[in-house]
Design a protein around this motif. Structure first.
Motif, PDB file in Angstrom:
ATOM      1  N   LYS A 485      -0.184   2.274  -2.871  1.00 25.08           N
ATOM      2  CA  LYS A 485       0.950   2.478  -1.964  1.00 25.08           C
ATOM      3  C   LYS A 485       0.719   1.788  -0.630  1.00 25.08           C
ATOM      4  O   LYS A 485       1.617   1.141  -0.077  1.00 25.08           O
ATOM      5  N   LEU A 486      -0.501   1.930  -0.092  1.00 24.05           N
ATOM      6  CA  LEU A 486      -0.831   1.284   1.184  1.00 24.05           C
ATOM      7  C   LEU A 486      -0.753  -0.232   1.063  1.00 24.05           C
ATOM      8  O   LEU A 486      -0.182  -0.913   1.935  1.00 24.05           O
ATOM      9  N   ALA A 487      -1.304  -0.798  -0.031  1.00 24.85           N
ATOM     10  CA  ALA A 487      -1.277  -2.246  -0.232  1.00 24.85           C
ATOM     11  C   ALA A 487       0.145  -2.752  -0.412  1.00 24.85           C
ATOM     12  O   ALA A 487       0.510  -3.823   0.097  1.00 24.85           O
ATOM     13  N   ALA A 488       0.983  -1.973  -1.115  1.00 25.11           N
ATOM     14  CA  ALA A 488       2.375  -2.371  -1.313  1.00 25.11           C
ATOM     15  C   ALA A 488       3.132  -2.384   0.005  1.00 25.11           C
ATOM     16  O   ALA A 488       3.934  -3.288   0.282  1.00 25.11           O
ATOM     17  N   ALA A 489       2.866  -1.376   0.849  1.00 31.92           N
ATOM     18  CA  ALA A 489       3.523  -1.320   2.160  1.00 31.92           C
ATOM     19  C   ALA A 489       3.093  -2.489   3.037  1.00 31.92           C
ATOM     20  O   ALA A 489       3.925  -3.114   3.717  1.00 31.92           O
ATOM     21  N   GLN A 490       1.817  -2.813   3.024  1.00 32.04           N
ATOM     22  CA  GLN A 490       1.321  -3.940   3.821  1.00 32.04           C
ATOM     23  C   GLN A 490       1.906  -5.256   3.329  1.00 32.04           C
ATOM     24  O   GLN A 490       2.248  -6.134   4.128  1.00 32.04           O
ATOM     25  N   LYS A 491       2.028  -5.411   2.021  1.00 32.33           N
ATOM     26  CA  LYS A 491       2.601  -6.636   1.465  1.00 32.33           C
ATOM     27  C   LYS A 491       4.070  -6.776   1.863  1.00 32.33           C
ATOM     28  O   LYS A 491       4.537  -7.868   2.215  1.00 32.33           O
ATOM     29  N   THR A 492       4.818  -5.650   1.824  1.00 30.29           N
ATOM     30  CA  THR A 492       6.231  -5.679   2.230  1.00 30.29           C
ATOM     31  C   THR A 492       6.362  -6.019   3.698  1.00 30.29           C
ATOM     32  O   THR A 492       7.238  -6.807   4.114  1.00 30.29           O
TER      33      THR A 492
END
Length: 501
Positions: A485-492
């Motif tokens: 979830k954290l990695a997905a948020a950072q990528k977005t």
């Protein structure tokens, strides 16, 4: 300093007797010649220096023909140093030089120069380096061979022998002893010739196995480009890392080209011999592969191994030669019931199934080979067996074997294919514990290596909801969900920032 420690395939089908023999010959020759070479180097070096000093400071002296080549080399390659040596006011380099600077009598100076030239001629006549090392200015046919077995010091020897071992025994196992031996000797000569082309006229003796070893490295790159090599970085701090051959070996080659272009022989290392050897090895490996010689050598090795195997395998082989295929199959299957990890029996049964056009048996044997090679850490062989399994019509491996093949694909850098195999395993065995392991492996792959956090999150959540009991994995799954979830948020966030930049 970067030092290779090992690579993934540290096993072989047979004892690498040629690699052992090459290492032994190099060690024995070194022990028998090292002290003499060191003594000769000092003696010849001092005589050549004194000749150059006299000739530079007294250009009117008659230089003997034996010494003229040295004078011309210094004049042409080091003109500034030559001019400095001819300065009568320069500082004396040693006691002999100081005495010669005080000598004004031309006959005495000429006599000294003649004596030095005669001593140099005698020293070279008895010199191991002059007879057996490779001198680009006047190479001998013998030196193309003998120079590869001489070394100038312990570090020189140990470094070459370690690289010879790491790359050599794998190629010997794959090519066979005869082909490997010819390759090694021809490669050493080719590396020396390449060095001579780029150092024409050089009088500096070249010695060492590094040109031939570089050829082994070039061949290793062509034959096993995805093999992962464990390296040790030894500097202020020490740590280990692994990287594939297709990254490490070209990087080493570019460094050799750089040093060869910038410093040449000034570093005391024949960089262009390394470059030439590496290029020869890569091209020769390609030629062997596409000429069919490599395949024929491998078939011969397998045949020899079969002849040296257990009586049951010999019996099955004899039955096959007589055309009694059913009887041979019975013997092999009974043997595999007792020795399930016998590669020889599997390969012979595979050959038999091809003769009988028995696809079910072929698929079964290839599945077994996948498991055997994966367990032994033989990644290339395991993956090749799996590709053959699919080509023979195989659909689903046993789940424990399949999960290992997925990991093999990762180690070989087939990342997208590894993800595909993980997902196929989950679909094929939804109620098996290995399906959870496959989901977690695929999720980790997406998160850490494919930069697909959304896909990773999807997989972690699917594992969390799986009806298969997974209490022991709950903490790992929860941690994976948070990280994804954290990695997905950072990528977005990064994508949005780029869009408005």
């Amino acid at each position: 300093m970067l030092i290779p420690i090992r690579h993934e395939n540290m096993s072989a089908r047979r004892w690498p007797v040629i690699t052992f023999a090459l290492i032994a010959i190099n060690v024995v020759v070194f022990l028998g010649t090292f002290q003499s070479l060191e003594s000769e180097q000092k003696q010849v070096g001092q005589l050549e220096l004194h000749i150059v000093l006299l000739a530079a400071e007294h250009p009117d002296l008659n230089v003997p023909s034996d010494a003229q080549e040295i004078i011309n080399t210094v004049k042409n390659q080091y003109p500034k140093q030559w001019a400095t040596l001819g300065d009568h006011h320069r500082r004396a380099l040693d006691a002999w030089d100081a005495q010669m600077q005080k000598t004004l009598d031309t006959e005495t100076l000429q006599s000294e120069l003649d004596s030095l030239a005669e001593q140099l001629q005698q020293a070279k006549a008895n010199s191991i380096a002059d007879k057996y090392a490779f001198v680009p200015a006047h190479p001998t046919a013998m030196s193309y061979l003998t120079a590869n077995f001489l070394h100038g010091g312990w570090l020189h020897l140990i470094g070459n022998m370690w690289f010879l071992w790491l790359a050599g025994f794998v190629l010997e196992d794959f090519w066979g002893r005869s082909l490997y031996t010819v390759f090694y000797l021809v490669a050493g000569a080719a590396a020396l010739q390449f060095h001579a082309w780029l150092n024409a006229g050089s009088l500096v003796p070249t010695l060492g196995a590094s040109g031939a070893v570089a050829a082994l490295m070039g061949a290793f790159l062509v034959r096993f480009p995805k093999m992962r090599i464990q390296m040790l970085w030894w500097a202020i701090v020490r740590f280990r890392f692994t990287a594939p051959a297709y990254w490490l070996l070209p990087a080493w080659l570019f460094m050799e080209i750089f040093y060869g272009s910038v410093v040449g022989q000034g570093s005391g290392v024949a960089h262009w011999a390394h470059v030439g050897g590496f290029a020869f090895g890569a091209l020769a490996a390609l030629a062997l592969r596409y000429s069919g010689l490599e395949h024929k050598a491998n078939e011969q090795i397998e045949q020899e191994l079969t002849l040296q195997s257990d009586p049951e395998i010999q019996q099955a082989s004899e039955l096959m030669d007589k055309g009694q295929l059913e009887a041979a199959e019975t013997v092999l299957k009974n043997y595999l019931a007792k020795q399930p990890n016998s590669v020889d029996a599997c390969n012979l049964l595979l050959h038999l199934s091809q003769q009988r056009q028995d696809q079910p048996t072929r698929v079964e044997v290839l599945s077994k080979l996948c498991a055997i090679h994966a367990k032994a850490g033989e990644n290339e062989l395991a993956w090749t067996s799996y590709e053959d399994f699919l080509g023979a019509g195989g659909k689903s491996l046993p789940p424990a074997t399949w999960i290992e093949i997925c990991r093999v694909a990762e180690r070989l850098q087939h990342l997208d294919r590894a993800l595909e195999e993980y997902e196929k395993l989950v679909i094929a065995y939804p109620s098996d514990r290995q399906s959870i392991a496959a989901q977690l492996g695929a999720a980790r792959l997406c998160l850490k290596r494919l930069n697909r956090p959304d896909k990773a999150l999807q997989l972690f959540e699917a594992a969390e909801k799986s009806p298969v009991p997974h209490l022991d994995w709950e903490q790992s799954i929860a941690a994976g969900i948070r990280e994804a979830k954290l990695a997905a948020a950072q990528k977005t966030k990064s994508a949005s920032a780029s869009a408005f930049a």
